[in-house]
Design an enzyme around this catalytic site. Sequence first.
Site, mmCIF file in Angstrom:
data_model
loop_
_atom_site.group_PDB
_atom_site.id
_atom_site.type_symbol
_atom_site.label_atom_id
_atom_site.label_comp_id
_atom_site.label_asym_id
_atom_site.label_seq_id
_atom_site.Cartn_x
_atom_site.Cartn_y
_atom_site.Cartn_z
ATOM 1 N N GLU A 143 42.205 36.853 38.488
ATOM 2 C CA GLU A 143 43.058 35.803 39.082
ATOM 3 C C GLU A 143 42.501 34.401 38.856
ATOM 4 O O GLU A 143 42.568 33.539 39.741
ATOM 5 C CB GLU A 143 43.247 36.047 40.585
ATOM 6 C CG GLU A 143 44.188 37.187 40.897
ATOM 7 C CD GLU A 143 45.658 36.878 40.588
ATOM 8 O OE1 GLU A 143 46.236 37.631 39.779
ATOM 9 O OE2 GLU A 143 46.195 35.892 41.100
ATOM 10 N N VAL A 184 47.403 33.100 31.767
ATOM 11 C CA VAL A 184 48.094 31.830 31.515
ATOM 12 C C VAL A 184 47.459 31.106 30.325
ATOM 13 O O VAL A 184 48.159 30.586 29.449
ATOM 14 C CB VAL A 184 48.072 30.944 32.786
ATOM 15 C CG1 VAL A 184 48.641 29.571 32.499
ATOM 16 C CG2 VAL A 184 48.869 31.613 33.903
ATOM 17 N N LYS A 242 45.891 43.398 25.067
ATOM 18 C CA LYS A 242 45.207 43.466 26.370
ATOM 19 C C LYS A 242 44.741 44.909 26.492
ATOM 20 O O LYS A 242 45.564 45.822 26.518
ATOM 21 C CB LYS A 242 46.220 43.074 27.455
ATOM 22 C CG LYS A 242 45.824 43.395 28.864
ATOM 23 C CD LYS A 242 45.571 42.174 29.715
ATOM 24 C CE LYS A 242 44.900 42.607 31.005
ATOM 25 N NZ LYS A 242 44.388 41.485 31.790
ATOM 26 N N GLY A 301 41.062 39.748 27.952
ATOM 27 C CA GLY A 301 40.244 40.788 28.545
ATOM 28 C C GLY A 301 40.769 41.192 29.910
ATOM 29 O O GLY A 301 41.789 40.686 30.380
ATOM 30 N N GLY A 345 39.612 41.429 33.941
ATOM 31 C CA GLY A 345 38.554 40.936 34.826
ATOM 32 C C GLY A 345 37.650 39.978 34.078
ATOM 33 O O GLY A 345 38.117 39.143 33.311
HETATM 34 N N1 LIG Z 1 48.109 26.402 34.349
HETATM 35 C C1 LIG Z 1 48.751 27.194 35.224
HETATM 36 N N2 LIG Z 1 50.059 27.024 35.475
HETATM 37 C C2 LIG Z 1 50.723 27.825 36.347
HETATM 38 N N3 LIG Z 1 50.154 28.833 37.023
HETATM 39 C C3 LIG Z 1 48.827 29.053 36.814
HETATM 40 C C4 LIG Z 1 48.072 28.253 35.897
HETATM 41 N N4 LIG Z 1 46.797 28.717 35.890
HETATM 42 C C5 LIG Z 1 46.756 29.748 36.752
HETATM 43 N N5 LIG Z 1 47.968 29.961 37.319
HETATM 44 C C6 LIG Z 1 48.345 30.979 38.323
HETATM 45 O O1 LIG Z 1 47.158 31.515 38.878
HETATM 46 C C7 LIG Z 1 47.298 32.912 39.079
HETATM 47 C C8 LIG Z 1 46.252 33.658 38.287
HETATM 48 O O2 LIG Z 1 46.481 33.449 36.900
HETATM 49 P P1 LIG Z 1 46.402 34.631 35.836
HETATM 50 O O3 LIG Z 1 46.542 33.993 34.502
HETATM 51 O O4 LIG Z 1 47.349 35.719 36.176
HETATM 52 O O5 LIG Z 1 44.895 35.118 36.103
HETATM 53 P P2 LIG Z 1 44.092 36.339 35.463
HETATM 54 O O6 LIG Z 1 44.771 36.726 34.186
HETATM 55 O O7 LIG Z 1 42.712 35.800 35.270
HETATM 56 O O8 LIG Z 1 44.097 37.422 36.502
HETATM 57 C C9 LIG Z 1 48.704 33.287 38.651
HETATM 58 O O9 LIG Z 1 49.535 33.282 39.760
HETATM 59 C C10 LIG Z 1 49.073 32.154 37.699
HETATM 60 O O10 LIG Z 1 50.424 32.011 37.606
HETATM 61 MG MG LIG Z 2 45.562 38.522 33.564
#
Ligand SMILES: Nc1ncnc2c1ncn2[C@@H]1O[C@H](COP(=O)(O)OP(=O)(O)O)[C@@H](O)[C@H]1O
Ligand SMILES: [Mg+2]
Length: 236
Positions: free
Chosen positions: A12, A17, A37, A123, A125
Amino acid sequence: MRGVFVTGTGTEVGKTVVAAAIANAARAAGKRVAVFKPAVSGLDEHPLRPEEWESAPGLPDHALLRLAAGSSQGDDEVAPYRYGPPVSPHLAAELDGERIDPDRLRGAALAATEDADILVCEGAGGLLVPLAPGYLVRDLARDLRLPLVIAALPGLGTINHTLLTVEAARAAGLEVVTVVLTPWPDEPSPMELSNRETIEELGAVAVETLPHLDLRMPESWPELALSGRERRLKAA
Ligand SMILES: Nc1ncnc2c1ncn2[C@@H]1O[C@H](COP(=O)(O)OP(=O)(O)O)[C@@H](O)[C@H]1O
Ligand SMILES: [Mg+2]
């Protein structure tokens, strides 16, 4: 294999993103982009039905990556292992009565690149998360010979998490292209600005920022330019 491996300081923290923004920028530049992934977990908790995935926010990782890349890969081609429970991939596999096979991961990642100019791999985590007994996310990044992009949060705690990840990467001989702080606020606080500089200095690594994106509209996203400043910092 040309491409990048997007890891993060944890879960998270914006890996999906950031990977999606990179894939989208490459697609917009006319490249054929494949996404990968190794394992997706937590699909049980997903609020949307699969038929809604392509048109709504809150896509599961493999669907958001595919949308951003403009790719026509199937689910198995993007993410060969997909699980319901929101737990680490090795445990999700165990609960499903199987083991993740590193050979299958390497083969699937390679196959994904066949019709593509670049591969954007996300990746699961962080770098030291196990995929299978004796096989970490970091081992997959090394096996795919892809340079790393590290997604990290902008706020309190990020200096330590990010520098630990940079160290863990370099300890295994992996190249870190850049750290990306996300979502970067429109008006960053003095602490956030300082975090960016401190990571850049102490980690001798480039640090980019990614503003808040409307995840439904990849065409509205700014280009995430990977400047390769790390090489210049090292050379300096
Ligand atoms: N630049 C961004 N714009 C919009 N939402 C973002 C952005 N960066 C992170 N988030 C939000 O933060 C949360 C975690 O991002 P995510 O990419 O799913 O994390 P991970 O892949 O590391 O678990 C999601 O709800 C995502 O939409
Ligand atoms: Mg992710």
